[in-house]
Motif scaffolding. Structure first.
Motif, PDB file in Angstrom:
ATOM      1  N   GLU A 106      47.985 119.801 127.068  1.00 57.46           N
ATOM      2  CA  GLU A 106      47.798 118.868 128.186  1.00 57.46           C
ATOM      3  C   GLU A 106      47.562 117.424 127.727  1.00 57.46           C
ATOM      4  N   LEU A 107      47.464 117.212 126.422  1.00 62.50           N
ATOM      5  CA  LEU A 107      47.084 115.894 125.918  1.00 62.50           C
ATOM      6  C   LEU A 107      47.999 114.745 126.353  1.00 62.50           C
ATOM      7  N   PRO A 108      49.327 114.905 126.344  1.00 58.86           N
ATOM      8  CA  PRO A 108      50.160 113.756 126.751  1.00 58.86           C
ATOM      9  C   PRO A 108      49.812 113.238 128.146  1.00 58.86           C
ATOM     10  N   ARG A 109      49.576 114.152 129.076  1.00 61.53           N
ATOM     11  CA  ARG A 109      49.274 113.750 130.456  1.00 61.53           C
ATOM     12  C   ARG A 109      47.878 113.152 130.560  1.00 61.53           C
ATOM     13  N   LEU A 110      46.927 113.700 129.822  1.00 58.66           N
ATOM     14  CA  LEU A 110      45.552 113.206 129.895  1.00 58.66           C
ATOM     15  C   LEU A 110      45.411 111.844 129.213  1.00 58.66           C
ATOM     16  N   LEU A 111      46.204 111.606 128.206  1.00 54.83           N
ATOM     17  CA  LEU A 111      46.120 110.334 127.488  1.00 54.83           C
ATOM     18  C   LEU A 111      46.731 109.172 128.269  1.00 54.83           C
ATOM     19  N   ASP A 112      47.648 109.483 129.159  1.00 57.50           N
ATOM     20  CA  ASP A 112      48.411 108.427 129.841  1.00 57.50           C
ATOM     21  C   ASP A 112      47.540 107.372 130.533  1.00 57.50           C
ATOM     22  N   PRO A 113      46.490 107.755 131.311  1.00 57.80           N
ATOM     23  CA  PRO A 113      45.680 106.712 131.966  1.00 57.80           C
ATOM     24  C   PRO A 113      44.972 105.783 130.982  1.00 57.80           C
ATOM     25  N   LEU A 114      44.711 106.270 129.762  1.00 53.68           N
ATOM     26  CA  LEU A 114      44.080 105.419 128.752  1.00 53.68           C
ATOM     27  C   LEU A 114      45.107 104.507 128.101  1.00 53.68           C
ATOM     28  N   PHE A 115      46.305 105.019 127.842  1.00 52.72           N
ATOM     29  CA  PHE A 115      47.359 104.182 127.267  1.00 52.72           C
ATOM     30  C   PHE A 115      47.739 103.051 128.201  1.00 52.72           C
ATOM     31  N   THR A 116      47.799 103.380 129.489  1.00 55.22           N
ATOM     32  CA  THR A 116      48.197 102.373 130.479  1.00 55.22           C
ATOM     33  C   THR A 116      47.018 101.548 130.977  1.00 55.22           C
ATOM     34  N   GLU A 117      45.842 101.837 130.433  1.00 54.84           N
ATOM     35  CA  GLU A 117      44.611 101.112 130.754  1.00 54.84           C
ATOM     36  C   GLU A 117      44.275 101.165 132.243  1.00 54.84           C
ATOM     37  N   LYS A 118      44.555 102.319 132.848  1.00 60.07           N
ATOM     38  CA  LYS A 118      44.180 102.538 134.243  1.00 60.07           C
ATOM     39  C   LYS A 118      42.828 103.235 134.362  1.00 60.07           C
ATOM     40  N   ALA A 119      42.284 103.691 133.244  1.00 56.51           N
ATOM     41  CA  ALA A 119      40.978 104.367 133.236  1.00 56.51           C
ATOM     42  C   ALA A 119      40.297 104.105 131.906  1.00 56.51           C
TER      43      ALA A 119
END
Length: 244
Positions: A106-119
């Motif tokens: 599940e890591l790719p999906r969970l990392l996305d908000p941090l990469f995009t700086e939305k969370a």
């Protein structure tokens, strides 16, 4: 999109010799290519966990091992790992358990908000996904988490579906702003990180995750002790005990 972020996996391990290798194997290749370091905390294991970590270092050259000579507990293992992650200039620290209960897939999906700086913090929620019972979560545990979350949200002033998931990812900003060394050394440490982060104005994203229970996963949580930890932290929060 990952190249501008230093990603560190923080993995507490206590007597996880049967599962730790498979956790590494299950991390998607696309993520392995971008993980800068793995910080594995051998928290006083008395099985072959230490030997397994040494074997893994032959394959994964970027594993850093922290060894607690005696078991200090789940929270202290995290604190050691997070502190080293900050020292080593991590931009993102991923808490990934060595027992395999939380799916590395599940890591790719969970990392996305941090990469995009939305969370600033991302929590993987078993309850939010609606798959907890299908993944083998005992009914009593499912009901207790649902009921506890009602009171926790009231006390913490939040709107999460659960506070009892240990699949959490932190930005550097979050680890710098949360005084995690001052939090409790209980099994309820993850929930403390969430509500203290909320109090600090950090953005928390909760995403559904699958649930996986197997005979090889032996929880270190003692139910009565955990209930006491939950109540003690909630009471401390309710009466204004968190002042940093």
């Amino acid at each position: 999109m990952f190249k501008n972020k230093k990603i560190v996996i923080v993995m507490p391990a206590f007597n996880n010799s049967k599962t730790i290798a498979s956790v590494f194997e299950r991390i998607p290749d696309i993520i392995k290519n971008w993980i800068d370091e793995y910080i594995v905390i051998d928290d006083g294991s008395c099985d072959q966990t230490g030997e397994k970590i040494i074997c893994l270092q032959q394959k994964y050259k970027n594993i850093i091992t922290l060894v607690h000579p005696v078991n200090k507990g789940y929270a202290q293992a995290q604190k050691s790992g997070f502190q080293l992650a900050l020292t080593r200039n991590a931009d993102i620290a991923v808490l990934l358990h060595a027992d395999g209960q939380y799916a590395p897939e599940e890591l790719p999906r969970l990392l996305d908000p941090l990469f995009t700086e939305k969370a600033d913090i991302v929590q993987g929620s078993r309850i939010l996904g609606g798959q907890a019972l299908g993944g083998g979560m005992p009914l009593y545990k499912y009901i207790s988490i649902k009921l506890a979350s009602i009171f926790e949200n009231l006390i913490y002033g939040m709107h999460l579906r659960e506070f009892h998931s240990g699949y959490i990812l932190y930005s550097r900003k979050a680890l710098e702003r949360i005084p995690f060394q001052k939090l409790s050394n209980t099994m309820y440490f993850d929930a403390e990180m969430l509500f203290v982060g909320h109090d600090q104005g950090l953005r928390i994203s909760s995403l559904p995750i699958s649930t996986y229970y197997s005979k090889n996963i032996k929880s270190g949580v003692k139910p009565l002790g955990y209930v006491f930890d939950v109540l003690s932290v909630m009471i401390k929060k309710l009466y204004g005990g968190y002042k940093f």
